[in-house]
Scaffold this active site. Structure first.
Site, mmCIF file in Angstrom:
data_model
loop_
_atom_site.group_PDB
_atom_site.id
_atom_site.type_symbol
_atom_site.label_atom_id
_atom_site.label_comp_id
_atom_site.label_asym_id
_atom_site.label_seq_id
_atom_site.Cartn_x
_atom_site.Cartn_y
_atom_site.Cartn_z
ATOM 1 N N ASN B 367 0.817 -1.199 0.000
ATOM 2 C CA ASN B 367 0.000 0.000 0.000
ATOM 3 C C ASN B 367 0.858 1.260 0.000
ATOM 4 O OD1 ASN B 367 -2.937 -0.168 0.019
ATOM 5 N ND2 ASN B 367 -2.609 -1.600 1.707
ATOM 6 N N LYS B 368 1.973 1.157 0.681
ATOM 7 C CA LYS B 368 2.857 2.310 0.752
ATOM 8 C C LYS B 368 3.355 2.680 -0.643
ATOM 9 C CE LYS B 368 6.824 3.914 3.330
ATOM 10 N NZ LYS B 368 8.061 3.483 3.977
ATOM 11 N N ASN B 392 -6.933 -9.361 3.820
ATOM 12 C CA ASN B 392 -7.894 -8.370 3.354
ATOM 13 C C ASN B 392 -9.256 -8.971 3.013
ATOM 14 O OD1 ASN B 392 -7.600 -9.650 0.907
ATOM 15 N ND2 ASN B 392 -6.118 -8.169 0.118
ATOM 16 N N ILE B 393 -10.138 -8.119 2.520
ATOM 17 C CA ILE B 393 -11.530 -8.528 2.291
ATOM 18 C C ILE B 393 -11.643 -9.641 1.254
ATOM 19 C CG2 ILE B 393 -12.460 -6.267 2.927
ATOM 20 C CD1 ILE B 393 -12.966 -5.809 -0.098
ATOM 21 N N CYS B 454 -6.796 0.376 9.167
ATOM 22 C CA CYS B 454 -6.355 -0.601 8.176
ATOM 23 C C CYS B 454 -6.025 0.229 6.946
ATOM 24 C CB CYS B 454 -7.425 -1.654 7.936
ATOM 25 S SG CYS B 454 -9.084 -1.014 7.681
ATOM 26 N N TRP B 458 -12.595 1.294 7.270
ATOM 27 C CA TRP B 458 -14.021 0.990 7.398
ATOM 28 C C TRP B 458 -14.313 -0.506 7.430
ATOM 29 C CZ3 TRP B 458 -14.398 4.549 2.655
ATOM 30 C CH2 TRP B 458 -13.934 3.887 1.498
#
Lengths: 811, 682
Positions: B367-368, B392-393, B454, B458
């Protein structure tokens, strides 16, 4: 690894010679002696003591820590909580207190130091002062004691040594010294000899015992035969066996030779719909069948019925060796690596559990028992369980069937009678299977423990149909590992009675209770008289025993006569369409009628038989039988939990993957994770139900008191008193959820002054909590399903927090 | 039964909680139970029919197979009562004449008609449809499609077989080959979000049958077909207004906010700063609005750190936000750094601040590189960063998909445990619980404030903060408190319910979908199992919530954010789930609830002590018969106790009034019973 430590000085003589000690204290060992707060057994001597010890309570006990004093005697490791009540000196001795561990049930002793853990054996020595002492037990308990900083270091070390030196790993001969340590003293022998047997249990030791059961189940056409009274016909069979009335003893004698070990078909139970359950060993094939023999054999198999189904248990059931393997794996999984205190990695838990196959085996037994139950429900046939030796899985299945079908067997005395009948008397080889002496490693197999697991599964699915509880099953499970009970220390009745003949007649009278001859009581210190396991008041405190029965169990109407005439269920399939004399084999879930099922019907000698019946065994009624079994699996989902209105509907267990579960309270008691987070708490603990039960009892007592007082006081208000009287009356009729006689739950004292059975109750807690410091925040720690979180209150600040709390969270 | 209900009326609710701390509003729960009618009489009220309908939904397929014995002459034992009532509902509704025209008018057709909720209208009816039941074989009957549900009823079996599927629970519709059921037969598989896939077969040539499939498609995915969600058509009224359950100002006041360090900011009142956040936010007092805006620009989706919960004693806080936009170049934001420092300073007990990043550290690095990132410890003095390593989702979605394969339709008995293991579902539950325990412990034992985030703050953030709050604050373990918790941490803080569930949307393959809320409720269930007396609500409550997560009957879980919900006038136009629940609260309460005020619950987060939530995931399998209703007998026992208690008091009053005995010591002891923590509310 542990033996090899070089720098240590070998065996330290911290424990003076045991005999010497016993002698030196011998004069003082009177009954009920109190030693530093420990209520000693007669003849018990304390070897070592450590003060300011805390015991880690398992989730069942409410979690947290309990402060007190730790003792090592030559029979047990005892722990006395600091705030426990002073024991009543006149009370009967109880072998194990609530926090005690019998030395013989200890498997490993592990000392935990500041930086390392070490398995302590009699020969090893410690190079550090233990901070924690962990006892791994054979019954899968893990008992953990924590020494305080204020515990004198010598005490911590010495008691660890004492325990390690005295716990005596099982090997030939050690059992006897353990038994002597526990029961060998003169007072103890005297005490045991004077103990009365529980008359509520049917011990199945005398003719009248069996007759009582025949009468109870309404079985007709059967009689009790004493032909094996001297164990001459079959050494492993009991003295008395139930056989068809039509077979005379002289005829019966000839049939023994046709069965393995002479274990002829014997009656076990009659289903209220009229079917009979029998059990037998496999046939001896290499024997000539005389005509007369054949007739008698047929009569033995059929009883008074037209059809007979032989249920083969050797085929698709686990063998004792399988059971042993599964249990070994299960132990390893649940306890982890004992020497390093490392548990099995958590992430593969379910897969590993499955790989032990323990649950598969339990499911398999339950499934077989459910099939048999359905067959019996079908009505009017004999169902014969056949196993080559008739001493292992036959015990499991026959007793499971009865637990499923007979509400009486779900009561405490009924269940104990069942174990007497189908295990103890029937000659389950408890001694070899338990392998107490480490002489029969190949024979070792916890068949009985598998049975207890199966009963637990049933109980867990239908808790309100049992009078006994999970706590009872757990206690029985643990007692199997304490080699003190005559129940588990012989392989058959013959061995048991031989032993007791050698001794006094204390526990094995043939016909009811026999006076103990005084000369027997004090002789021969080698063999103390052994009590039966059912003498629970000898083993456990009344607090623990109070949990053996369900507070809300439906009262079992014992007057119910099961006469075999119960109307068959309207939808039950008609099975009597098979030809009379048909024999079927149920194996692997399907029926067949192989020609060689009964050896005498096969070939030569069977001609006469065929003539006597119009038709050969046909497969005509096979579909009918198949339907019974199928109907079970189909109707399984639609069966409501059998209500009290039909107590004879079998409790059929659900066997789907998610329904057969691991007995957490038993196997995971020692799971290290469960103990990871703990905080000190007082030991008061209650299940809400217990509390509720207690409250209702209290209210009843109050009510009774109030109404009698009222009656004495006034005669004016007759009407208003009536409801109260009615209420009490109702309770006796079982309208209320409590059957009125619950002697175990509430101590029978004067009602108004009776105190809660177990320390303070939560009822009093909230006000107390509020009164003290409402803002004090406290902790609750999770634990398995039946956790009792209500029992925890504010931590006692004076007690040091366990050191593993912080790091375990941070890691 | 009546006796039970009425006895429950004088519930010991008030008595059970002798001390209600000032920070907790007294619960009005018991107040309505006295006035409520016993469920039997009230059957005809819309509320009641709804309850029964919901119970039926839960029982759905199970009921049809179980109730065989119920239609018989058995006394109304507690087990069968629910189903029995359910049957009555059917009969009642089928008396309605308005649809007679659609049918041949024969009795059978009447019997097979669907009961409806107010506002529901029938869209299509097809007869002689065959339901291919994976458990008990095919059964044919009438299939009704309304704008709310699919209803199949067959009178072939006794009792009638009923299958009931909310259209909202449908993930996708597929035609399948069903040659084995004859030529000219079309098959339809309804893939549901709630762990089942019912299949139907119907004859091809008849026009009406084609209609069924189209109607189903149209109404199952209203948003894709320019239709309103059913929640906007639903016309039921309840005595309780669920939209009033959560008032942020009241809830913050309960926590003692605002105080000298924290203030309730209206900066987002028009959702300008952050459109996925609620209008009211709690932020440090000393932070000015323009600083807040600059912090917002440094946080993903402008989700700035805001207070979720504050410890009543230590003032340690749970603060939630999204990831900082550090990016590959290690950007800094002075305001953000100062902001976290202020959060730390607001808690005098600790000079540290712990940041829990829910993600796997490798994913955080990824993500960075994509302009996201995590707090760099050297820029934030005294801040400690922990990764909770929760996938993750997409991983969660895949895990639940695998779980569905394991539990439906058939269960592999021999490999059950290992197949559950292979889904990793329980492992993720464990990770979540373990993470939440760490957060709670940091607050409780470490007295340190924590920041949880995260990526967007949300999903996993909502899971973790709400679980930690559940552990720390006993208020959230009450029936009302849990509703507040959901409204606050999930609904108002913008968990993207619409995207994660896919309400009314036909794009079943959308990668935004993920069962995170289900996972959270599962965690709550696991906690409930470990602390059976610590929660005021029961399992039915959790299952009901999950059913209505999908059903689109209530507005509670619709749309992605408060902003959207306000725009669509959800509170005005739809009914809240809590209206229904709170009008019927006795059905959802745990009779053995004990208010462990100020107790922190630490569930054991070990796979050995977690269990698959069989009564939810495997509930469609009729062989998973509900367990023996022990709680029912316990409830009865409570009634007996209440009864006895009353009699004792009566008698004692009588006895003392007659003055025939001198001692009154026994009387004095009797009131101690009133302080018992056991509810008599049944």
């Amino acid at each position: 690894m542990l033996m090899g430590s070089k720098t240590t000085f070998k065996v330290r003589q911290i424990v003076p010679d045991m005999k010497e000690r016993m002698l030196s204290h011998g004069g003082l060992h009177t009954r009920g002696r109190d030693m530093f707060g420990l209520h000693c057994l007669p003849g018990e001597c304390v070897l070592q003591r450590a003060v300011l010890v805390r015991k880690k309570l398992c989730a069942r006990e409410g979690g947290g820590w309990l402060a007190g004093t730790l003792f090592c005697t030559h029979f047990r490791v005892a722990f006395v909580p600091q705030d426990c009540q002073k024991p009543d000196d006149n009370a009967d001795p109880v072998l194990l207190g609530d926090h005690d561990v019998a030395l013989a049930s200890i498997e490993k002793v592990v000392a935990v130091g500041p930086s390392r853990t070490k398995l302590v054996t009699p020969n090893s020595s410690l190079k550090f002062t233990p901070e924690e002492l962990v006892l791994y037990c054979r019954d899968l308990r893990v008992v953990c004691f924590l020494f305080d900083r204020l515990t004198p270091e010598t005490q911590a070390t010495e008691i660890t040594y004492s325990i390690a030196k005295t716990y005596q790993p099982l090997k030939p001969g050690t059992i006897l010294s353990f038994q002597n340590a526990a029961l060998g003293s003169v007072e103890m022998k005297q005490f045991l000899s004077n103990r009365r047997r529980d008359t509520q249990i049917n011990w199945f030791e005398s003719t009248s015992d069996w007759e009582r059961d025949l009468e109870r189940t309404g079985a007709t056409g059967w009689r009790v035969s004493a032909v094996n009274d001297r164990f001459e016909m079959a050494t492993s069979l009991p003295r008395f066996n139930v056989v068809p009335q039509k077979v005379l003893d002289t005829e019966l004698k000839k049939t023994f030779a046709h069965f393995n070990e002479g274990r002829i078909p014997r009656w076990c139970w009659r289903h209220p719909r009229g079917s009979d359950l029998l059990r037998m060993a496999s046939f001896q094939n290499n024997i000539y069948h005389e005509k007369d023999d054949i007739r008698n054999l047929e009569t033995l198999l059929f009883g008074g019925q037209q059809q007979c189904v032989v249920v083969e248990l050797a085929e698709d059931m686990p063998t004792p060796a399988d059971i042993q393997l599964a249990h070994t794996r299960l132990r390893a999984l649940c306890l982890g690596d004992i020497s390093t205190s490392v548990s099995v990695p958590d992430d593969k838990w379910l897969s590993t559990l499955e790989a032990t196959r323990w649950l598969d085996h339990a499911r398999c037994c339950l499934k077989k028992a459910a099939e048999v139950s359905c067959l019996l429900r079908g009505g009017h046939m004999t169902v014969i369980l056949q196993e080559p030796e008739d001493r292992d899985l036959n015990c499991v299945v026959s007793s499971l069937v009865q637990v499923m079908c007979d509400p009486h067997c779900r009561t405490l005395p009924g269940f104990q009678g069942l174990v007497q009948k189908e295990w103890v008397m029937a000659g389950h080889r408890f001694l070899s299977r338990a392998n107490y002496h480490r002489e029969s490693d190949k024979e070792e197999a916890p068949v009985f423990l598998l049975f207890l697991d199966c009963v637990w599964q049933l109980w867990a699915q239908y808790p309100s149909h049992f009078q006994l509880t999970g706590d009872y099953l757990l206690a029985l499970h643990d007692s199997v590992h304490v080699p003190l009970f005559s129940t588990f220390l012989s392989n058959c009745q013959r061995e048991r009675s031989r032993r007791s003949q050698r001794l006094s007649q204390s526990y094995t009278p043939v016909n009811g209770w026999r006076e103990v001859l005084p000369r027997d009581t004090s002789q021969d210190p080698v063999d103390p008289p052994l009590p039966p396991v059912w003498d629970w008041s000898l083993q456990y405190s009344c607090n623990r025993r109070a949990r053996f029965t369900h507070p809300v169990s439906q009262p079992v109407s014992s007057q119910l006569v099961l006469n075999g005439n119960l109307n068959a269920h309207p939808d039950s399939h008609k099975l009597t369409d098979g030809a009379p004399g048909s024999v079927f084999l149920l194996s692997r879930g399907t029926f067949s009628s192989p020609s060689n099922l009964l050896p005498w019907r096969n070939g030569g000698g069977s001609g006469s038989y065929r003539k006597s019946h119009r038709r050969a065994p046909s497969s005509e009624s096979l579909p009918g039988l198949e339907r019974v079994i199928k109907a079970w699996s189909l109707s399984e989902p639609s069966k409501p939990p059998p209500g009290p209105q039909d107590p004879h509907e079998p409790l059929l267990p659900l066997l789907l993957g998610p329904c057969v579960r691991v007995w957490r309270d038993c196997y995971l008691r020692g799971a290290l994770q469960a103990q990871a987070f703990c905080h000190p708490t007082p030991a008061s603990m209650y299940h809400p139900v217990d509390q509720l039960a207690w409250e209702v009892q209290q209210l009843r007592d109050k009510l009774a008191l109030a109404s009698t007082r009222h009656a004495a006081a006034t005669t004016k208000k007759q009407e208003s008193r009536r409801p109260a009287a009615n209420l009490n009356q109702n309770s006796n009729n079982g309208t209320f959820l409590f059957s009125a006689p619950r002697p175990s739950l509430v101590p029978r004292g004067p009602p108004p002054t009776s105190t809660p059975p177990r320390a303070p109750i939560p009822a009093a807690a909230p006000p107390r909590l509020a009164g003290r410091d409402a803002s004090k925040r406290t902790f609750l720690f999770g634990h398995p399903a039946d956790a009792r979180p209500d029992q925890r209150y504010a931590p006692t600040p004076s007690i040091r927090l366990p050191k593993n709390n912080g790091p375990s969270l941070g890691s | 039964m009546e006796k039970q209900s009425s006895a429950g009326g004088y519930g010991a609710d008030g008595l059970a909680h002798p001390v209600v701390p000032s920070r907790k509003p007294s619960r009005p729960l018991g107040s309505n139970s006295g006035s409520r009618q016993p469920s039997f009489e009230a059957l005809d009220s819309p509320t009641e029919s709804h309850v029964e309908w919901c119970k039926q939904l839960i029982a759905a397929t199970i009921s049809s197979q179980i109730s065989g014995q119920i239609s018989g002459s058995v006394p109304p034992d507690p087990v069968s009562r629910d189903f029995k009532v359910g049957r009555r509902t059917d009969l009642r509704v089928s008396r309605r004449p308005d649809l007679m025209a659609l049918r041949d008018g024969n009795k059978q057709a009447q019997m097979e008609e669907a009961p409806r909720v107010p506002g529901e209208s029938i869209k299509a009816i097809a007869k002689d449809v065959m339901y291919i039941c994976p458990f008990t074989g095919a059964v044919s009957g009438t299939l009704t499609v309304t704008d709310y549900k699919l209803y199949f009823k067959s009178l072939e079996r006794d009792p009638p077989f009923i299958l009931d599927v909310n259209l909202g629970a449908i993930s996708r519709l597929e035609t399948i080959g069903v040659q084995s059921h004859g030529e000219n037969t079309r098959g339809m598989e309804i893939v549901c979000k709630d762990m089942r896939n019912p299949r139907f077969a119907y004859k091809k040539e008849e026009q009406s049958k084609l209609e069924i499939f189209e109607m189903l498609t149209k109404h199952a995915f209203p948003l894709s077909n320019d239709l309103p969600l059913f929640a906007f058509l639903y016309k039921e009224t309840f005595p309780e207004d669920g939209w009033k359950v959560y008032d942020p100002a009241v809830e913050y006041k309960r926590m003692g906010l605002p105080n000298e360090s924290w203030t309730i900011s209206k900066i987002n009142s028009s959702y300008e700063v952050c459109d996925t956040y609620p209008a009211l936010l709690v932020v440090p007092t000393s932070i000015k609005d323009d600083e807040l805006r600059r912090v917002a620009s440094f946080r993903a989706k402008h989700r700035i750190p805001v207070l979720s919960w504050i410890h009543p004693e230590t003032q340690a806080t749970i603060v939630r936000c999204s990831q900082p936009l550090v990016g590959p170049t290690d950007r800094r934001c002075k305001e953000d750094e100062r902001y976290l420092q202020t959060i730390m300073d607001a808690n005098a007990q600790s000079h540290k601040l712990t940041v829990f990043d829910a993600r796997q550290s490798s994913m955080a690095d990824t993500n960075k590189a994509k302009d996201g990132g995590y707090e760099i410890e050297s820029f934030y003095p005294n801040v400690e960063l922990n990764f909770l390593e929760i996938p993750n989702i997409h991983v969660m979605r895949e895990s639940l998909r695998k779980l569905k394969e394991v539990v439906y339709p058939t269960i592999d008995e021999a490999h059950w445990l290992s197949s559950v293991d292979s889904t990793h579902w329980l492992e993720y539950i464990r990770l979540l619980l373990a993470g939440a325990v760490r957060i709670a412990d940091k607050l409780e034992s470490g007295k340190t404030s924590v920041v949880v985030h995260c990526s967007d703050g949300w999903d996993r953030t909502a899971q973790l903060t709400s679980l930690a709050m559940l552990m720390l604050d006993s208020y959230y373990r009450t029936l009302r408190g849990f509703q507040v918790l959901l409204e606050k941490e999930w609904v108002s803080f913008g968990h993207k319910f619409a995207a994660r569930v896919g309400h009314g949307d036909e794009n079943h393959a959308n990668s935004e979908r993920s069962p995170l809320f289900v996972q959270f409720i599962d965690c709550v269930w696991q906690m409930m199992r470990q602390f059976p007396a610590a929660f005021e609500f029961n399992e039915l409550f959790l299952i009901t919530i999950l059913d209505h997560l999908y059903s689109c009957l209530f507005g509670t879980f619709l749309y992605n954010s408060e902003h959207e919900r306000v725009g669509k006038e959800v509170p005005g136009e739809t009914v809240s789930l809590w209206s229904y629940i709170n009008s019927q609260s006795e059905d959802f309460t745990n009779p053995f609830y004990i208010n462990y005020e100020n107790h922190v619950l630490y569930p054991v987060a070990s796979l050995r002590h977690l269990e698959l939530w069989v009564s939810y995931y495997v509930r469609w399998n009729p062989r998973m018969r509900p367990q023996m209703p022990v709680h029912q007998s316990l409830k009865e026992m409570l009634v007996v106790r209440a009864e006895l208690q009353r009699r004792v008091e009566d008698l004692q009053r009588e006895a003392s009034s007659s003055r025939s005995i001198s001692s009154s010591s026994d009387h004095a002891s009797s009131p101690s019973h009133t302080g018992t923590p056991l509810h008599t509310t049944v």
